[in-house]
Every structure is written in structure tokens, then in C-alpha cells.
Design a protein around this motif. Sequence first.
Motif, mmCIF file in Angstrom:
data_model
loop_
_atom_site.group_PDB
_atom_site.id
_atom_site.type_symbol
_atom_site.label_atom_id
_atom_site.label_comp_id
_atom_site.label_asym_id
_atom_site.label_seq_id
_atom_site.Cartn_x
_atom_site.Cartn_y
_atom_site.Cartn_z
ATOM 1 N N VAL A 151 0.848 -1.199 0.000
ATOM 2 C CA VAL A 151 0.000 0.000 0.000
ATOM 3 C C VAL A 151 0.879 1.244 0.000
ATOM 4 C CG1 VAL A 151 -1.566 1.363 1.441
ATOM 5 C CG2 VAL A 151 -2.074 -1.017 0.992
ATOM 6 N N GLN A 152 1.942 1.224 0.773
ATOM 7 C CA GLN A 152 2.825 2.394 0.807
ATOM 8 C C GLN A 152 3.584 2.574 -0.506
ATOM 9 O OE1 GLN A 152 5.114 2.789 4.484
ATOM 10 N NE2 GLN A 152 3.585 1.518 5.494
ATOM 11 N N ILE A 153 4.001 1.491 -1.135
ATOM 12 C CA ILE A 153 4.665 1.592 -2.438
ATOM 13 C C ILE A 153 3.687 2.137 -3.474
ATOM 14 C CG2 ILE A 153 5.652 0.241 -4.343
ATOM 15 C CD1 ILE A 153 6.938 -1.554 -2.202
ATOM 16 N N ASN A 154 2.457 1.635 -3.448
ATOM 17 C CA ASN A 154 1.425 2.108 -4.359
ATOM 18 C C ASN A 154 1.211 3.608 -4.192
ATOM 19 O OD1 ASN A 154 -1.367 2.851 -5.154
ATOM 20 N ND2 ASN A 154 -1.511 0.705 -5.732
ATOM 21 N N MET A 155 1.108 4.054 -2.933
ATOM 22 C CA MET A 155 0.912 5.481 -2.660
ATOM 23 C C MET A 155 2.077 6.305 -3.196
ATOM 24 S SD MET A 155 -0.618 5.367 1.259
ATOM 25 C CE MET A 155 0.742 6.318 1.782
ATOM 26 N N MET A 211 -5.930 10.153 -5.577
ATOM 27 C CA MET A 211 -5.182 9.215 -4.760
ATOM 28 C C MET A 211 -6.118 8.255 -4.034
ATOM 29 S SD MET A 211 -2.427 7.891 -3.809
ATOM 30 C CE MET A 211 -1.073 8.923 -4.195
ATOM 31 N N ALA A 212 -7.193 8.770 -3.445
ATOM 32 C CA ALA A 212 -8.142 7.898 -2.740
ATOM 33 C C ALA A 212 -8.800 6.920 -3.705
ATOM 34 C CB ALA A 212 -9.197 8.739 -2.019
ATOM 35 N N GLY A 250 -9.724 2.615 4.875
ATOM 36 C CA GLY A 250 -8.681 3.210 5.711
ATOM 37 C C GLY A 250 -7.444 3.590 4.909
ATOM 38 N N PRO A 251 -6.854 2.628 4.172
ATOM 39 C CA PRO A 251 -5.689 2.976 3.363
ATOM 40 C C PRO A 251 -5.989 4.028 2.284
ATOM 41 C CG PRO A 251 -5.753 0.622 3.704
ATOM 42 C CD PRO A 251 -7.049 1.171 4.244
ATOM 43 N N ALA A 252 -7.199 4.001 1.723
ATOM 44 C CA ALA A 252 -7.533 4.994 0.686
ATOM 45 C C ALA A 252 -7.585 6.401 1.270
ATOM 46 C CB ALA A 252 -8.861 4.636 0.028
ATOM 47 N N PHE A 253 -8.250 6.562 2.407
ATOM 48 C CA PHE A 253 -8.307 7.880 3.044
ATOM 49 C C PHE A 253 -6.927 8.320 3.502
ATOM 50 C CE2 PHE A 253 -12.908 6.836 4.314
ATOM 51 C CZ PHE A 253 -13.380 7.329 3.120
ATOM 52 N N PHE A 254 -6.171 7.380 4.062
ATOM 53 C CA PHE A 254 -4.817 7.701 4.506
ATOM 54 C C PHE A 254 -3.947 8.155 3.335
ATOM 55 C CE2 PHE A 254 -0.406 6.434 5.081
ATOM 56 C CZ PHE A 254 -0.076 7.178 6.198
ATOM 57 N N ALA A 255 -4.051 7.477 2.204
ATOM 58 C CA ALA A 255 -3.253 7.848 1.026
ATOM 59 C C ALA A 255 -3.568 9.263 0.584
ATOM 60 C CB ALA A 255 -3.509 6.858 -0.113
ATOM 61 N N ALA A 256 -4.845 9.627 0.591
ATOM 62 C CA ALA A 256 -5.244 10.977 0.192
ATOM 63 C C ALA A 256 -4.673 12.020 1.149
ATOM 64 C CB ALA A 256 -6.766 11.077 0.144
ATOM 65 N N VAL A 257 -4.803 11.775 2.432
ATOM 66 C CA VAL A 257 -4.320 12.730 3.437
ATOM 67 C C VAL A 257 -2.796 12.841 3.401
ATOM 68 C CG1 VAL A 257 -4.162 13.126 5.929
ATOM 69 C CG2 VAL A 257 -6.327 12.456 4.920
ATOM 70 N N THR A 258 -2.117 11.726 3.254
ATOM 71 C CA THR A 258 -0.658 11.741 3.219
ATOM 72 C C THR A 258 -0.147 12.484 1.993
ATOM 73 O OG1 THR A 258 -0.547 9.680 4.436
ATOM 74 C CG2 THR A 258 1.406 10.292 3.199
ATOM 75 N N TYR A 308 -9.677 -2.621 9.064
ATOM 76 C CA TYR A 308 -10.939 -2.705 8.347
ATOM 77 C C TYR A 308 -11.888 -1.552 8.654
ATOM 78 C CZ TYR A 308 -9.877 -7.360 6.700
ATOM 79 O OH TYR A 308 -9.300 -8.427 6.064
ATOM 80 N N GLU A 309 -11.865 -1.064 9.872
ATOM 81 C CA GLU A 309 -12.849 -0.060 10.285
ATOM 82 C C GLU A 309 -12.152 1.270 10.569
ATOM 83 O OE1 GLU A 309 -15.723 0.646 14.087
ATOM 84 O OE2 GLU A 309 -15.496 -1.387 13.344
ATOM 85 N N VAL A 310 -12.633 2.319 9.910
ATOM 86 C CA VAL A 310 -12.114 3.661 10.153
ATOM 87 C C VAL A 310 -13.011 4.292 11.222
ATOM 88 C CG1 VAL A 310 -11.588 5.904 9.143
ATOM 89 C CG2 VAL A 310 -11.314 3.836 7.784
ATOM 90 N N THR A 311 -12.441 4.560 12.385
ATOM 91 C CA THR A 311 -13.215 5.117 13.480
ATOM 92 C C THR A 311 -13.387 6.621 13.303
ATOM 93 O OG1 THR A 311 -11.278 5.546 14.858
ATOM 94 C CG2 THR A 311 -12.309 3.345 15.045
ATOM 95 N N PHE A 312 -14.259 7.180 14.103
ATOM 96 C CA PHE A 312 -14.476 8.630 14.076
ATOM 97 C C PHE A 312 -13.193 9.366 14.461
ATOM 98 C CE2 PHE A 312 -15.680 12.590 16.226
ATOM 99 C CZ PHE A 312 -16.288 13.223 15.164
#
Length: 191
Positions: free
Chosen positions: A59-63, A102-103, A125-133, A181-185
Motif C-alpha cells: 500500500v505504501q509503495i502504491n501510494m 489518490m483515494a 482506511g488505506p484509501a483515506f490515509f493515502a489521500a491525506v498523506t 478494516y474499520e475507520v473510526t471517528f
Amino acid sequence: MRSVPQAMIWEMWRHGGWILLLGLLGANLLPAILFAALRMDGAVDPRDPSQMVMHVVLVQINMFVFAAAIFTAQGSPSRLYALPVTTASIVVWHLLPMMVLMALETAVSTVALNALFDLGWPVWGPAFFAAVTTAAVAAMFWLTDKSGWVFVGLLIVPAAMGLWFKSRYGEVFSPPTRLWYEVTFAESVTM
């Protein structure tokens, strides 16, 4: 006449369409080849702990690969300051398409790999993280543009983001013990 958002997105597609396509292929080629080879050996077991490590790393390489394509396709935002547009508009319409692309790329890539190789990897989770990063790294580049501080920024921002990402999968300095799996608030607010 196009609006500022339309013009900036159109310019990114017109000048960087092939770069984005190559980035998309490059980001997904390594995992596809790797899992195709593992499948031929019968070694793709989603429950194996090594698969969690592969997920975090791939996931990090993809990002990284796709973010490089986005940065190249968009070009430097400093060339846009001559336009009769506010700085806030330039920043928003530079970051928003970058984050959406990115997301989408991360989510679609994960869904495709899950469908092809039955991996069961988390998507959101990884999709949102990739966008923010991607946005954080872009902001760091803008803040440290043409200075020696870019090296400090390249150490601090990606390291902090990477450690936070790794903490979603278990202890920070140990192998992953669970999938995100779950993105919390709280995670949404943090991102």
C-alpha cells in the motif's frame, strides 16, 4: 470560459494524462506480478501473517508511485500565482483533485487485488490515509520550497504519517497483527 477548478483539473489531465496512466499501471504492476507469481506457487493465503506485512508495504509503495505521478502531472503551483485567483483557491484546487485521485486509485487498486487474488485487504482506511498523506507531503514541499528545510520535512512528515499508518495495524515497531478494516471517528478526525 472555464472556472478555476475546471481549468486546473483540465490542465492536469491535458498535460499529465499519460503520466497519470503510467503511474496507475506502475503502482499496480508490482503487486499484480507478485501475487500472480505467489498464486502459481500456491502461496497466497490471506490469513498468513506475512500477507499483512505485504499489505502494509505494498500500500505504501502504491501510494508513493501514484503520488509521484500526480505531483508530476500537476506541476509546481508557483506557476499559478500570476493568475487572478486567490492563493486559497490555488491551494484547494491543487489539493482536492490530488486527494480524490489518490483515494480513488488506492481504493480501486485494493478492490481489484482483492477480487483477483482473494486477499481480503481493507479498502477505506488505506484509501483515506493515502489521500491525506499525499496532501501533507505536497504541503510540506510547498512550505519548504527551494530551501534546505525540504530534507528535514522529508524526514519528519512521511515518517510521522508512516508511523501513524503502521499503528493502525498493531504495535508501531512490531510486525502487523491485524488489518485496518474499520475507520473510526477518531481516526477520521485525526486524518
